[in-house]
Design a protein around this motif. Sequence first.
Motif, PDB file in Angstrom:
ATOM      1  N   LYS A   7       0.846  -1.198   0.000  1.00 46.86           N
ATOM      2  CA  LYS A   7       0.000   0.000   0.000  1.00 46.86           C
ATOM      3  C   LYS A   7       0.884   1.250   0.000  1.00 46.86           C
ATOM      4  O   LYS A   7       1.867   1.314   0.753  1.00 46.86           O
ATOM      5  N   GLY A 152      -7.930   8.276   5.921  1.00 52.16           N
ATOM      6  CA  GLY A 152      -6.874   7.295   6.177  1.00 52.16           C
ATOM      7  C   GLY A 152      -7.280   5.874   5.808  1.00 52.16           C
ATOM      8  O   GLY A 152      -6.567   4.911   6.097  1.00 52.16           O
ATOM      9  N   ASP A 155      -5.400   2.382   4.269  1.00 48.42           N
ATOM     10  CA  ASP A 155      -4.710   1.372   5.090  1.00 48.42           C
ATOM     11  C   ASP A 155      -5.631   0.170   5.285  1.00 48.42           C
ATOM     12  O   ASP A 155      -5.209  -0.984   5.191  1.00 48.42           O
ATOM     13  N   LYS A 210      -1.524   8.947  13.444  1.00 44.43           N
ATOM     14  CA  LYS A 210      -2.264   8.636  12.219  1.00 44.43           C
ATOM     15  C   LYS A 210      -1.498   7.766  11.223  1.00 44.43           C
ATOM     16  O   LYS A 210      -1.923   7.589  10.089  1.00 44.43           O
TER      17      LYS A 210
HETATM   18 MG    MG Z   1      -2.564   7.460   6.131  1.00 43.81          MG
END
Ligand code: MG
Length: 410
Positions: A7, A152, A155, A210
């Motif tokens: 990723k 986010g 992920d 984060k």
């Molecule tokens: Mg991130």
Amino acid sequence: MSRLVMKFGGTSVANVERIRNVARHVKREVDAGREVAVVVSAMSGKTNELVAWCKEAAPLYDQREYDAVVASGEQVTAGLLAIALQEIGVPARSWLGWQAPIYTNDTHGSARIESIEGAGIIEGFKRGEVAVVAGFQGVHKDSGRITTLGRGGSDTSAVAIAAAIHADRCDIYTDVDGVYTTDPRVVPKARRMDRVAFEEMLEMASLGAKVLQVRSVEVAMVHGVRTYVRSSFDDPANPGEGTLICNEEDIVEAQVVTGIAFSRDEAQITLRNVADKPGVAAAVFMPLSEAGINVDMIVQVVSEKGTTDMTFTVGSADYERAFAILDKIKAEIGFQSMAGEKEVAKISAIGIGMRSHAGVAACAFRALAEKGVNIRAITTSEIKFSVLIDEAYTELAVRTLHSLYGLDAA
Ligand code: MG
Ligand code: ADP
Ligand code: ASP
């Protein structure tokens, strides 16, 4: 044949040159004989721009259309990376959330993955093709509408795909070379960890670090996905190992405090002279929970003359809404006045070792007091404690606790 999910986050795909660099990382793994699915984020700053456009178009926008807009950032990078891979002789194709498909519920803006159909991606592997999957997005099966997984969320896309296609590991490439004892951009003395336990990573992520979305850590833990955090800025020919997120038993040197996390996205609300009688807490917190507002720290002082003061925190994004809701039902709840503060931050210390050590938090209170940092509220649980302070002291407090617990690099 081993199978891998890689990723790459926003800064790693920030422009075409960086996307070419990502392609070199992918080629290395393909050349080593692995089947590879790549998950990409939008170019850095892109999602923020898309979110701002939605807000500009209408303050109370339709969440379904918000998802249609913000999912577009990942579509661009997925296509571009497939092109860049083809350009260096690696067969590849892009997959959007609805094409894979990645099915989610219909909580637009922060949807949860329900299932992933990995067959198409695996078919592609058999043809020698790299799958480039757009992160952050999915589709709600019944309505057929595009959804996104919350900020986010790429992920989580990556770890969930790794679980679905039974990958041997999931490598989360970002702009730092692993998980550190605290944000290395705030504390230069932060140390990279070779390993961190799932439970600790969960707490660190939910308390503000984060580097991984909380949900991705949950999925990795539940499905036993071998997940590493590593740097896309390392030489593609010779990358570092990064940090492995693993079971507690696999941690060799356990520490009392493993990491310090912080969040500036907090807001404090105080209700003064609340009637001290049964049902009042429910009257305050039920309407907030019904509005989907998360309440975190709660402090209630001992009552005098039948009334009490109640202080609690909400995410700063929910602050105005929470204030408006409580103001509307002020008479019903029965409090005298309400005050709020947005310039606050929550600093947390996390460590599995806290389970078996007493007095860990007490040392922190003293150390903060010595630096003149006032504590507005405290919460503790088995493997962490948090303090709410004035936002201006965030860095001072993080650095103080980082050295207090012996986390500074030599
Ligand atoms: Mg991130
Ligand atoms: P990406 O765009 O690759 O998803 P993010 O910006 O979401 O990257 O996450 C990486 C950032 O997380 C780092 O640049 C770092 O500033 C921040 N961060 C916060 N806490 C930590 C920590 N404990 N360890 C490593 N990075 C951290
Ligand atoms: N692009 C999305 C965001 O900025 C998802 C991600 O990067 O993980 O939140």
